[in-house]
Design a protein around this motif. Structure first.
Motif, PDB file in Angstrom:
ATOM      1  N   TRP A 195      -5.761  35.487  10.432  1.00  0.00           N
ATOM      2  CA  TRP A 195      -6.878  36.429  10.323  1.00  0.00           C
ATOM      3  C   TRP A 195      -8.115  35.836  10.978  1.00  0.00           C
ATOM      4  N   LYS A 241     -12.372  35.697  11.264  1.00  0.00           N
ATOM      5  CA  LYS A 241     -13.649  35.921  10.573  1.00  0.00           C
ATOM      6  C   LYS A 241     -14.638  34.848  11.002  1.00  0.00           C
ATOM      7  N   GLN A 273      -6.353  34.354   2.163  1.00  0.00           N
ATOM      8  CA  GLN A 273      -7.294  35.360   2.624  1.00  0.00           C
ATOM      9  C   GLN A 273      -8.722  34.916   2.276  1.00  0.00           C
ATOM     10  N   LYS A 282      -1.921  39.775   1.580  1.00  0.00           N
ATOM     11  CA  LYS A 282      -3.055  40.354   2.305  1.00  0.00           C
ATOM     12  C   LYS A 282      -3.906  41.145   1.324  1.00  0.00           C
ATOM     13  N   GLU A 340       0.163  46.014   5.404  1.00  0.00           N
ATOM     14  CA  GLU A 340      -0.918  46.628   6.182  1.00  0.00           C
ATOM     15  C   GLU A 340      -1.234  48.002   5.623  1.00  0.00           C
ATOM     16  N   THR A 380       0.003  44.029  11.720  1.00  0.00           N
ATOM     17  CA  THR A 380      -1.412  44.357  11.793  1.00  0.00           C
ATOM     18  C   THR A 380      -1.532  45.754  12.385  1.00  0.00           C
ATOM     19  N   ALA A 397      -2.463  39.235  14.335  1.00  0.00           N
ATOM     20  CA  ALA A 397      -3.783  39.667  13.875  1.00  0.00           C
ATOM     21  C   ALA A 397      -4.696  39.826  15.081  1.00  0.00           C
ATOM     22  N   VAL A 437     -11.098  41.809   8.892  1.00  0.00           N
ATOM     23  CA  VAL A 437     -10.275  41.373   7.766  1.00  0.00           C
ATOM     24  C   VAL A 437     -10.926  41.808   6.456  1.00  0.00           C
ATOM     25  N   ARG A 438     -10.114  42.215   5.504  1.00  0.00           N
ATOM     26  CA  ARG A 438     -10.625  42.537   4.174  1.00  0.00           C
ATOM     27  C   ARG A 438     -10.752  41.254   3.354  1.00  0.00           C
ATOM     28  N   THR A 439     -11.638  41.285   2.356  1.00  0.00           N
ATOM     29  CA  THR A 439     -11.887  40.091   1.555  1.00  0.00           C
ATOM     30  C   THR A 439     -11.476  40.299   0.110  1.00  0.00           C
TER      31      THR A 439
END
Length: 292
Positions: free
Chosen positions: A25, A27, A68, A112, A157, A202, A243, A287-289
């Motif tokens: 991922w 970020k 993550q 994820k 996903e 992804t 990703a 990317v989600r957190t």
């Protein structure tokens, strides 16, 4: 004629020779990934050297199955049977969940964050591949079983509009899809596409999935109708994770593994275990957190 989304060939981005590279991922101008078997978490700046000499590497008790980013900073990390949170330097480690797998041949695998900020985490049977692994929903309060019956839960996903979830079982060579809501989570899983060893997933901004095919050395782009519309060759057979990243999220990053390859295969594909990059005409999503 449809113009391919990929531009040019895959190039080596990090020649890391991971035993089992996973959990990519992007970020904060850096690509993150792990080597499951070695228990190493890598953070590689976008401008870093191909040999990884500019990267930050943190070590944890293996297997480091997936991880993550946390909304508050640092990481949520799945180890063999535990889930921990820690700061960005690997310190202040704190266990938030522990699962008693049904036998010693099962470990956590891909995970994820979902649109609600919870950590969807699969497990896998590393011995026989029997369907006795599961998927869990992890929050700061612990882990809850979502459903069992998987051999290798993998490749999570969500659609761009967050109403559909996708989940891979590599053991059955199938990507499943299901309705999704933050309150209920996964609805009924139905086969979406089958027939190859799909691993990491992804999605791009156009709603197409990208799936790494373990053992075949390719990434395929799949339409919302479940049709393979494009195939990208990767110079390493065991493709594990995909990703989007880079300044505009238009670069497709691809992790690979050296495990399960013969000496002859490693000689033919010496950059196996590296992370590759492919320029594209599309882009991914941030990317989600983890909210916990």
């Amino acid at each position: 004629m449809t113009i391919p989304a990929a531009i040019g060939e895959a190039r080596i981005w990090r020649d890391g020779r991971a035993i089992l590279g996973e959990s990519l991922w992007w970020k904060d101008d850096a690509l993150h990934w792990c080597d499951i078997t070695a228990g190493r978490l890598h953070r590689g700046p976008g401008s870093g050297a191909t040999d990884g000499s500019n990267d930050t590497v943190l070590s944890f008790d293996p297997p480091l199955a997936s991880f993550q980013p946390r909304a508050s900073g640092g990481y949520v990390i799945a180890l063999g049977s535990r889930v921990v949170v820690c700061d960005a330097d690997g310190g202040a480690e704190r266990e938030i969940a522990r699962v008693a797998h049904t036998h010693g041949g099962i470990r956590f695998n891909e995970g994820k964050c979902d649109p609600a900020g919870e950590f969807q985490l699969g497990s896998m049977n590393i011995t026989t591949g029997e369907p006795d692994a599961a998927v869990y929903r992890v929050t700061s309060a612990g882990a809850r079983l979502v459903r069992g019956g998987f051999g290798t839960a993998n490749g999570f996903e969500w659609s761009v509009d967050e109403t559909t979830a996708y989940l891979t079982d590599t053991a059955t060579e199938t990507i499943y899809r299901a309705p999704w809501t933050a309150e209920a989570g996964f609805g009924e899983l139905v086969p979406f596409i089958s027939g190859r060893m799909h691993d990491g997933l992804t999605i791009d901004r156009d709603g197409y999935l990208w799936s790494g095919i373990y053992g075949d050395g390719v990434v395929v782009r799949i339409s919302p109708e479940g049709e393979v519309v494009e195939t990208v060759e990767i110079p390493a057979p065991n493709v594990t994770s995909v990703a989007f990243g880079g300044d505009d999220l238009s670069t497709l990053f691809v992790a690979t593994a050296r495990e399960n390859l013969t000496e002859e295969q490693l000689e033919a594909h010496p950059q196996s275990g590296g992370v590759f990059a492919v320029d594209t005409r599309t882009a991914g999503l941030p990317v989600r957190t983890f909210a916990g």
